[in-house]
Scaffold this motif. Sequence first.
Motif, PDB file in Angstrom:
ATOM      1  N   GLY A 220     -34.757  24.575  -2.584  1.00  0.00           N
ATOM      2  CA  GLY A 220     -34.065  24.856  -3.839  1.00  0.00           C
ATOM      3  C   GLY A 220     -32.566  25.015  -3.690  1.00  0.00           C
ATOM      4  O   GLY A 220     -31.961  25.891  -4.318  1.00  0.00           O
ATOM      5  N   VAL A 221     -31.932  24.183  -2.891  1.00  0.00           N
ATOM      6  CA  VAL A 221     -30.492  24.296  -2.673  1.00  0.00           C
ATOM      7  C   VAL A 221     -29.741  24.069  -3.985  1.00  0.00           C
ATOM      8  O   VAL A 221     -30.223  23.396  -4.888  1.00  0.00           O
ATOM      9  N   LYS A 222     -28.554  24.642  -4.065  1.00  0.00           N
ATOM     10  CA  LYS A 222     -27.707  24.497  -5.243  1.00  0.00           C
ATOM     11  C   LYS A 222     -26.455  23.669  -4.961  1.00  0.00           C
ATOM     12  O   LYS A 222     -25.695  23.360  -5.877  1.00  0.00           O
ATOM     13  N   LEU A 223     -26.244  23.324  -3.684  1.00  0.00           N
ATOM     14  CA  LEU A 223     -25.108  22.490  -3.288  1.00  0.00           C
ATOM     15  C   LEU A 223     -25.579  21.478  -2.257  1.00  0.00           C
ATOM     16  O   LEU A 223     -26.388  21.807  -1.384  1.00  0.00           O
ATOM     17  N   VAL A 224     -25.091  20.251  -2.351  1.00  0.00           N
ATOM     18  CA  VAL A 224     -25.241  19.292  -1.261  1.00  0.00           C
ATOM     19  C   VAL A 224     -23.840  18.828  -0.895  1.00  0.00           C
ATOM     20  O   VAL A 224     -22.925  18.828  -1.731  1.00  0.00           O
ATOM     21  N   GLY A 225     -23.658  18.453   0.350  1.00  0.00           N
ATOM     22  CA  GLY A 225     -22.315  18.097   0.771  1.00  0.00           C
ATOM     23  C   GLY A 225     -22.311  17.249   2.010  1.00  0.00           C
ATOM     24  O   GLY A 225     -23.344  16.737   2.454  1.00  0.00           O
ATOM     25  N   ALA A 226     -21.122  17.100   2.584  1.00  0.00           N
ATOM     26  CA  ALA A 226     -20.949  16.293   3.786  1.00  0.00           C
ATOM     27  C   ALA A 226     -19.814  16.862   4.613  1.00  0.00           C
ATOM     28  O   ALA A 226     -18.887  17.488   4.085  1.00  0.00           O
ATOM     29  N   THR A 227     -19.891  16.632   5.910  1.00  0.00           N
ATOM     30  CA  THR A 227     -18.888  17.087   6.860  1.00  0.00           C
ATOM     31  C   THR A 227     -18.471  15.909   7.734  1.00  0.00           C
ATOM     32  O   THR A 227     -19.324  15.182   8.234  1.00  0.00           O
ATOM     33  N   VAL A 245     -18.486  19.237  -1.325  1.00  0.00           N
ATOM     34  CA  VAL A 245     -19.819  19.525  -1.856  1.00  0.00           C
ATOM     35  C   VAL A 245     -19.880  19.122  -3.316  1.00  0.00           C
ATOM     36  O   VAL A 245     -18.853  18.934  -3.979  1.00  0.00           O
ATOM     37  N   VAL A 246     -21.110  19.006  -3.831  1.00  0.00           N
ATOM     38  CA  VAL A 246     -21.336  18.793  -5.249  1.00  0.00           C
ATOM     39  C   VAL A 246     -22.510  19.675  -5.660  1.00  0.00           C
ATOM     40  O   VAL A 246     -23.452  19.870  -4.885  1.00  0.00           O
ATOM     41  N   ARG A 247     -22.445  20.236  -6.853  1.00  0.00           N
ATOM     42  CA  ARG A 247     -23.508  21.118  -7.315  1.00  0.00           C
ATOM     43  C   ARG A 247     -24.716  20.305  -7.760  1.00  0.00           C
ATOM     44  O   ARG A 247     -24.586  19.220  -8.344  1.00  0.00           O
ATOM     45  N   VAL A 248     -25.890  20.844  -7.500  1.00  0.00           N
ATOM     46  CA  VAL A 248     -27.140  20.237  -7.950  1.00  0.00           C
ATOM     47  C   VAL A 248     -27.987  21.329  -8.592  1.00  0.00           C
ATOM     48  O   VAL A 248     -27.671  22.512  -8.498  1.00  0.00           O
ATOM     49  N   THR A 249     -29.067  20.902  -9.243  1.00  0.00           N
ATOM     50  CA  THR A 249     -29.920  21.871  -9.924  1.00  0.00           C
ATOM     51  C   THR A 249     -31.380  21.648  -9.548  1.00  0.00           C
ATOM     52  O   THR A 249     -31.725  20.684  -8.862  1.00  0.00           O
ATOM     53  N   HIS A 250     -32.221  22.545 -10.079  1.00  0.00           N
ATOM     54  CA  HIS A 250     -33.656  22.456  -9.836  1.00  0.00           C
ATOM     55  C   HIS A 250     -34.245  21.160 -10.388  1.00  0.00           C
ATOM     56  O   HIS A 250     -35.302  20.709  -9.948  1.00  0.00           O
TER      57      HIS A 250
END
Length: 291
Positions: A220-227, A245-250
């Motif tokens: 149930g993450v609320k952020l996905v991103g990259a490094t 990062v970018v916000r995501v939802t359920h």
Amino acid sequence: MSIHDIARADHACLIVHGPDQPGLVAAVTALITRNDANIVTLDQYSDNPAGGAFFQRVVFHRTDLSAALPAIEADLEKTLGPYEMSWRLTDQSIPKRMAVLASTSDHCLLDLLWRHRRGELSVTIPMVISNHTTTAEDVRSFGVPFFHVPSRPGPDKSAAEAEILRLLDGNVDFVVLARYMQILSEDFIAKLGVPVINIHHSFLPAFIGAGPYKKAKERGVKLVGATCHYVTADLDEGPIIEQDVVRVTHADTAADLQRRGADVERAVLSRAVAWHAEDRVIRHGNHTIVF
């Protein structure tokens, strides 16, 4: 990327770093002035003015730069030597040679090729090397040579690494791992002798292994991103160049997370490559200063 910095004739970039002390800025600017050059941009940073480290990036214009470079370099050695400063001077009209290593995922690879074709990256791309052939046709459609170097199953990758080193030797200034799904050995990195830039999803180390976006959805993450970071002998622990990062939802599915994560990976990698190509990144220990 800042288009105005790409391949500009008679423009040089000077990187200076070392122990902070009085007189450094005056010494550098006076040197540029007495060599009949004009400062275009100047950025500097001190992590502690009382005994800390000093970092500076200067872009300057000098008519007939290529002819003047030997004299400027000699002046730099004489001027900055007493300050015990390290320095690097590059001709901005000469793009860096960037090789790309890739596997089956093509989103980062094709984005770099597309940006390069549009003139957004101050690089040349002498080759793309992949352990699969799935992207060969797409790569060649950009006019870039494609080399297939398969990686056999098992821990011994020495044969593949030796062939990659043979292809890269003397032909590149840095290497980008555009979702290249092979771990590079410490010996390979040492023998290569040029910077290596890697991109990965920011779930590491929380979601190591296959299916990171599926695992992220389950948590149930609320952020996905990259490094994006430089590669060192310590896996995924090299100096970080850029993150986002970018916000995501359920309501987002695992496929949605992967798609949105791929978008972030492309953006983060392209910015990091542009900054490295423009000599905007200074490595200091295990972190970076990015101007």
